[in-house]
Design a protein around this motif. Structure first.
Motif: not given
Length: 107
Positions: A32-39, A43-44, A74-78
């Motif tokens: 589930l790590h990949t879907p979690l990253m997408a979510v 959010i970011s 936040a842009a760097v995070n995305v």
């Protein structure tokens, strides 16, 4: 009469969010790590919109500075999240087997 200071309430909320977030992320199965990253990328992106609104509605220079900093972080995070997600998805792709050529084969 002020019962509890707003700073204390905000600090308690932050500490609880860090605690819950830590336990949620570390208890996720690897599938589930990949879907979690997408979510988290989504959010970011919402955080970027909120930070841009904060920058536009703020009057003081300090508020504009911190709002702009929030948009940048936040842009760097995305973008970093999308790079990590892409690398994670590449791990699940099937790799084609290498062709082994014989050295003494006739031409």
């Amino acid at each position: 009469m002020e019962v509890i200071n707003h700073t204390v309430i905000n600090l308690i909320t932050f500490v609880l969010a860090v605690y819950v977030g830590y336990h949620v992320v570390w208890n996720v199965t690897p599938a589930l790590h990949t879907p979690l990253m997408a979510v988290t990328n989504a959010i970011s992106a919402i955080v970027i919109v909120g930070a841009m609104l904060a920058v536009g509605l703020t009057v003081g220079a300090a508020g504009k500075f911190f709002g702009t900093l929030a948009v940048l972080l936040a842009a760097v995070n995305v973008f970093g999240g999308f790079l990590v997600t892409r690398r994670m998805l590449e791990m699940f792709k099937r790799k084609e087997p290498r062709r082994v050529e014989s050295k003494g084969a006739a031409k």
